[in-house]
Design a protein around this motif. Structure first.
Motif, mmCIF file in Angstrom:
data_model
loop_
_atom_site.group_PDB
_atom_site.id
_atom_site.type_symbol
_atom_site.label_atom_id
_atom_site.label_comp_id
_atom_site.label_asym_id
_atom_site.label_seq_id
_atom_site.Cartn_x
_atom_site.Cartn_y
_atom_site.Cartn_z
ATOM 1 N N ASP A 98 24.849 -24.521 63.817
ATOM 2 C CA ASP A 98 25.561 -24.491 65.303
ATOM 3 C C ASP A 98 26.002 -22.884 65.159
ATOM 4 O OD1 ASP A 98 27.177 -23.758 68.268
ATOM 5 O OD2 ASP A 98 28.083 -25.420 67.546
ATOM 6 N N PHE A 99 24.877 -21.715 66.116
ATOM 7 C CA PHE A 99 25.017 -20.021 66.597
ATOM 8 C C PHE A 99 26.721 -20.429 67.124
ATOM 9 C CE2 PHE A 99 25.063 -15.912 67.843
ATOM 10 C CZ PHE A 99 24.449 -15.610 67.328
ATOM 11 N N GLU A 100 27.041 -20.964 67.657
ATOM 12 C CA GLU A 100 28.280 -20.209 68.369
ATOM 13 C C GLU A 100 29.447 -21.026 67.615
ATOM 14 O OE1 GLU A 100 28.803 -21.479 71.997
ATOM 15 O OE2 GLU A 100 26.809 -21.229 72.830
ATOM 16 N N ALA A 101 29.274 -21.845 66.441
ATOM 17 C CA ALA A 101 30.307 -21.947 65.904
ATOM 18 C C ALA A 101 30.193 -20.875 64.853
ATOM 19 C CB ALA A 101 29.972 -23.373 65.042
ATOM 20 N N LEU A 102 29.346 -20.632 64.205
ATOM 21 C CA LEU A 102 28.825 -19.457 63.209
ATOM 22 C C LEU A 102 29.434 -18.274 63.706
ATOM 23 C CD1 LEU A 102 28.189 -19.740 60.701
ATOM 24 C CD2 LEU A 102 26.047 -18.709 61.065
ATOM 25 N N GLU A 103 28.974 -18.181 64.804
ATOM 26 C CA GLU A 103 29.607 -17.220 65.570
ATOM 27 C C GLU A 103 31.292 -16.506 65.277
ATOM 28 O OE1 GLU A 103 28.030 -13.844 68.261
ATOM 29 O OE2 GLU A 103 28.544 -15.549 69.712
ATOM 30 N N LYS A 104 32.154 -17.563 66.277
ATOM 31 C CA LYS A 104 33.395 -17.466 65.203
ATOM 32 C C LYS A 104 34.096 -17.934 64.558
ATOM 33 C CE LYS A 104 34.097 -20.186 69.976
ATOM 34 N NZ LYS A 104 33.933 -21.931 70.678
ATOM 35 N N ALA A 105 33.963 -18.612 63.364
ATOM 36 C CA ALA A 105 33.264 -18.586 61.782
ATOM 37 C C ALA A 105 33.226 -16.990 61.871
ATOM 38 C CB ALA A 105 32.695 -19.147 61.205
ATOM 39 N N ALA A 106 32.747 -15.925 62.179
ATOM 40 C CA ALA A 106 32.225 -14.783 61.646
ATOM 41 C C ALA A 106 33.186 -14.236 61.748
ATOM 42 C CB ALA A 106 30.653 -14.332 62.134
ATOM 43 N N LEU B 65 14.888 -24.165 56.597
ATOM 44 C CA LEU B 65 14.877 -24.682 55.312
ATOM 45 C C LEU B 65 14.106 -25.515 54.934
ATOM 46 C CD1 LEU B 65 17.998 -26.804 56.494
ATOM 47 C CD2 LEU B 65 18.087 -25.088 55.354
ATOM 48 N N ASP B 66 13.996 -26.314 53.532
ATOM 49 C CA ASP B 66 12.825 -27.223 52.649
ATOM 50 C C ASP B 66 11.990 -28.324 53.506
ATOM 51 O OD1 ASP B 66 13.550 -24.576 50.762
ATOM 52 O OD2 ASP B 66 14.709 -26.580 49.540
ATOM 53 N N ASP B 67 12.837 -28.471 54.182
ATOM 54 C CA ASP B 67 12.320 -30.096 55.143
ATOM 55 C C ASP B 67 12.363 -29.270 56.883
ATOM 56 O OD1 ASP B 67 15.142 -29.139 56.697
ATOM 57 O OD2 ASP B 67 15.509 -31.289 56.271
ATOM 58 N N GLY B 68 11.947 -28.325 56.761
ATOM 59 C CA GLY B 68 11.610 -27.658 57.603
ATOM 60 C C GLY B 68 12.760 -27.164 58.989
ATOM 61 N N GLY B 69 13.752 -27.566 59.094
ATOM 62 C CA GLY B 69 15.253 -27.351 59.317
ATOM 63 C C GLY B 69 15.303 -25.655 59.558
ATOM 64 N N GLU B 70 16.383 -25.731 60.699
ATOM 65 C CA GLU B 70 16.970 -24.139 60.454
ATOM 66 C C GLU B 70 18.051 -24.138 60.777
ATOM 67 O OE1 GLU B 70 14.767 -22.365 63.443
ATOM 68 O OE2 GLU B 70 12.460 -22.272 63.033
ATOM 69 N N VAL B 71 18.766 -22.863 60.055
ATOM 70 C CA VAL B 71 19.941 -23.250 60.012
ATOM 71 C C VAL B 71 20.709 -21.473 60.331
ATOM 72 C CG1 VAL B 71 20.197 -22.928 57.416
ATOM 73 C CG2 VAL B 71 21.929 -23.330 58.417
ATOM 74 N N TRP B 72 21.491 -21.355 60.508
ATOM 75 C CA TRP B 72 22.460 -19.849 61.164
ATOM 76 C C TRP B 72 23.178 -19.593 59.388
ATOM 77 C CZ3 TRP B 72 20.141 -16.299 64.141
ATOM 78 C CH2 TRP B 72 19.733 -16.961 65.228
ATOM 79 N N CYS B 73 23.246 -18.319 59.053
ATOM 80 C CA CYS B 73 24.206 -17.779 58.003
ATOM 81 C C CYS B 73 24.814 -16.393 58.272
ATOM 82 C CB CYS B 73 23.662 -18.609 56.799
ATOM 83 S SG CYS B 73 21.815 -17.762 56.094
ATOM 84 N N PHE B 74 25.544 -16.033 57.513
ATOM 85 C CA PHE B 74 25.986 -14.976 57.101
ATOM 86 C C PHE B 74 26.805 -14.996 55.823
ATOM 87 C CE2 PHE B 74 29.783 -16.660 59.280
ATOM 88 C CZ PHE B 74 30.920 -16.206 59.203
ATOM 89 N N ASP B 75 27.227 -13.583 55.877
ATOM 90 C CA ASP B 75 27.404 -13.598 54.373
ATOM 91 C C ASP B 75 29.307 -12.485 54.706
ATOM 92 O OD1 ASP B 75 26.359 -15.027 52.640
ATOM 93 O OD2 ASP B 75 25.160 -12.780 52.044
ATOM 94 N N ALA B 76 30.328 -13.363 54.318
ATOM 95 C CA ALA B 76 31.501 -12.386 54.382
ATOM 96 C C ALA B 76 32.037 -11.167 53.036
ATOM 97 C CB ALA B 76 32.783 -13.512 54.592
#
Length: 121
Positions: free
Chosen positions: A44-52, A70-81
Motif C-alpha cells: 500500500d503506497f499511501e500507507a507507506l508514504e504516511k509512515a515515511a 518479489l520472488d513470487d512476482g508480486g510487487e512491494v513498495w519500500c523505503f529506508d529511514a
C-alpha cells in the motif's frame, strides 16, 4: 501491572544485539558512528508514504519509496529511514521502538536495519 512488550519487538532487540556483536567481531570500527538504514515495506503506497512522513518527524532522513518485484512476482513498495548512530544496541533499540510503532500505526512492514562496515584506521 507492567506493560507487556510485543514479542516481535523482543526478537528485534535480539537481532539488534546480534548484528552489533557481529559487526564488532568482524572488525567494523565501533569508535565511529555508522549510517543505519531502517527498512520499511508495504503493498500500500499511501500507507507507506504516511509512515515515511512519521519517520521523518521522528528525526530520520527518509529516502524515496522504490518499487521492488518479489520472488513470487508480486510487487512491494519500500523505503529506508536513515540515521547516524554509534554501534550501541540501546540506541538502536530506541530507534526500533519508534520505528516499529510507526510501522504498526500505518500497518506497514518494519524489516529491521542494515549498515556498512567501517574499516579501522
Amino acid at each position: 501491572m507492567s506493560a507487556q512488550i510485543n514479542p516481535e519487538l523482543i526478537e528485534w532487540y535480539e537481532f539488534n544485539q546480534e548484528t552489533v556483536d557481529a559487526l564488532k567481531e568482524d572488525g567494523s570500527d565501533a569508535s565511529q558512528a555508522h549510517i543505519i538504514e531502517y527498512h520499511f515495506a508495504s503493498t500500500d503506497f499511501e500507507a507507506l508514504e504516511k509512515a515515511a512522513v512519521d519517520a521523518f518527524k521522528a528525526g530520520f532522513e527518509v529516502g524515496d519509496a522504490e518499487e521492488l518485484e518479489l520472488d513470487d512476482g508480486g510487487e512491494v513498495w519500500c523505503f529506508d529511514a536513515v540515521v547516524e548512530r554509534m554501534l550501541d544496541p540501546k540506541l538502536i533499540n530506541q530507534d526500533t521502538d519508534k520505528l516499529f510503532a510507526v510501522a504498526e500505526k500505518h500497518k506497514v512492514h518494519y524489516d529491521g536495519w542494515g549498515t556498512y562496515f567501517i574499516e579501522q584506521e
